[in-house]
Design an enzyme around this catalytic site. Sequence first.
Site, PDB file in Angstrom:
ATOM      1  N   CYS B 107       0.888  -1.164   0.000  1.00 34.42           N
ATOM      2  CA  CYS B 107       0.000   0.000   0.000  1.00 34.42           C
ATOM      3  C   CYS B 107       0.920   1.206   0.000  1.00 34.42           C
ATOM      4  O   CYS B 107       1.517   1.532   1.024  1.00 34.42           O
ATOM      5  CB  CYS B 107      -0.914   0.011   1.222  1.00 34.42           C
ATOM      6  N   CYS B 110      -0.625   4.403   2.241  1.00 35.68           N
ATOM      7  CA  CYS B 110      -0.634   4.314   3.706  1.00 35.68           C
ATOM      8  C   CYS B 110      -0.095   2.937   4.056  1.00 35.68           C
ATOM      9  O   CYS B 110       1.064   2.680   3.737  1.00 35.68           O
ATOM     10  CB  CYS B 110      -2.004   4.628   4.306  1.00 35.68           C
ATOM     11  N   SER B 111      -0.895   2.096   4.657  1.00 34.06           N
ATOM     12  CA  SER B 111      -0.371   0.764   4.994  1.00 34.06           C
ATOM     13  C   SER B 111      -1.505  -0.256   5.007  1.00 34.06           C
ATOM     14  O   SER B 111      -1.549  -1.117   5.876  1.00 34.06           O
ATOM     15  CB  SER B 111       0.308   0.785   6.358  1.00 34.06           C
ATOM     16  N   CYS B 112      -2.410  -0.172   4.040  1.00 35.00           N
ATOM     17  CA  CYS B 112      -3.572  -1.059   4.024  1.00 35.00           C
ATOM     18  C   CYS B 112      -3.132  -2.517   3.963  1.00 35.00           C
ATOM     19  O   CYS B 112      -2.181  -2.863   3.261  1.00 35.00           O
ATOM     20  CB  CYS B 112      -4.451  -0.739   2.829  1.00 35.00           C
TER      21      CYS B 112
END
Lengths: 237, 202
Positions: B107, B110-112
């Site tokens: 991601c 962000c950090s999905c």
Amino acid sequence: MNQKRKVHDLGGALGWGRIPYDPQEEPFHEEWERRVFGMIFQVLPHTAVRPGEFRYALERLAENDYFAPDGYYGRWRSAMEVLLEEYGHFETGELDSRLAVPSGTGAGYRVQSPTAVNEKDLPPDSPTPIPEHRTVRRELDRAPSFQIGDRVVAPGNTAGGHTRLPEYVQGAPGVVVKIHPAEVLPDSTAHGLGERPQHVVSVAYQARDLWGDEAEEKVVINVDLYENYLQLEAEAQ
Amino acid sequence: MTEKHDHTHETNAGSSEIRTAALEDLLVEKGLVDRSRIDSLVERFEHDLGPMIGARLVAKAWLESDFQSRLVSDADEVLRQENIRGGEIEHVEVKVNEPGIHNVVVCTLCSCYPWALLGLPPAWYKSPEYRARVVREPRKVLEEMGLSLEPDTEIRVWDSSSETRFLVLPEQPAGSEDLGMEDLAALVTRDSMIGVAKALSP
């Protein structure tokens, strides 16, 4: 690319070194990280309740706060502090004074205010039934604007606020490979401007079309894009 | 383009521990946070969720080709049938590694990450290094992380930019053909389901 890269929009950014890889790594390293994680779920219902709003708070952090050495959970804590001040639960600098550190230490002093997004830069809203359970998925009664196999291009986000269009694919040609369920549009919901749900399509980009001659061979990058980001390549200017 | 970042500057307001503890105290005083709910939430994420959930799906897919087909064509329906619920799996797609094709998930914005299938993500997945580089030079990044792919293997990178979450179905390792579900699941690491490693050999 005229404008400065946004702090969070990291895809393809240069200057980053080795991945800090540890195959055995656990999700938390320190007890305070657990506390931040546990707090956020109780803080968000009092602050960033709209889809995309918490992400947008992270994106508005100053670079030094976004990349602070205490990492992901430090970034979450900073965004939480910002939201608590913006929603009036904390006075400006309240946590700093509690800690007896100089006023201005907290991330709230350096955060960018939300951009005032103009509704004219968003696709029109269409009343859509809201499901009973909490979800960003919506049933649309219109067909997707694109079909599998279409060659498309995303010209760029003109609204200037939160978006899920990464900079590194802007302007590059790609091919629609899948249609996902429709979702509310975070570019709108993060700013409180309504749901404006969109079909979401998976677009495949050949590495060469993104990185030119520096591209690795035999690499395809797939990015999920809300259909209002896209135009048919043949119709793009 | 973003260039070198200064990673050496001082963190905010003394230590992270102190600032976090003060924040928690303030939130409790204002009635916004209940400490016991922090404890129970962390407990759930640390102990009830984790890569074992995804690993069981992968093992079952290796054992039953029909299950694999359904998982790939409609993972959401399979997760409903398997009673797998939780955060960050509103819509899941399973990408199958096979000879000549390797999938890897990131991601960049962000950090999905599919929490309900893999638990919470490790720090390296959330690092700017991984997010910046794996879309630009995935073969080199994977090599650095210990995964050398054949030059003619196509790499498919999946950037989690909407609410769709991805799970990689790694190739079944040689020599595991006679193993049962539990033994197979033990070969399926978190990192093999992100796509930065292969499943373990038996």
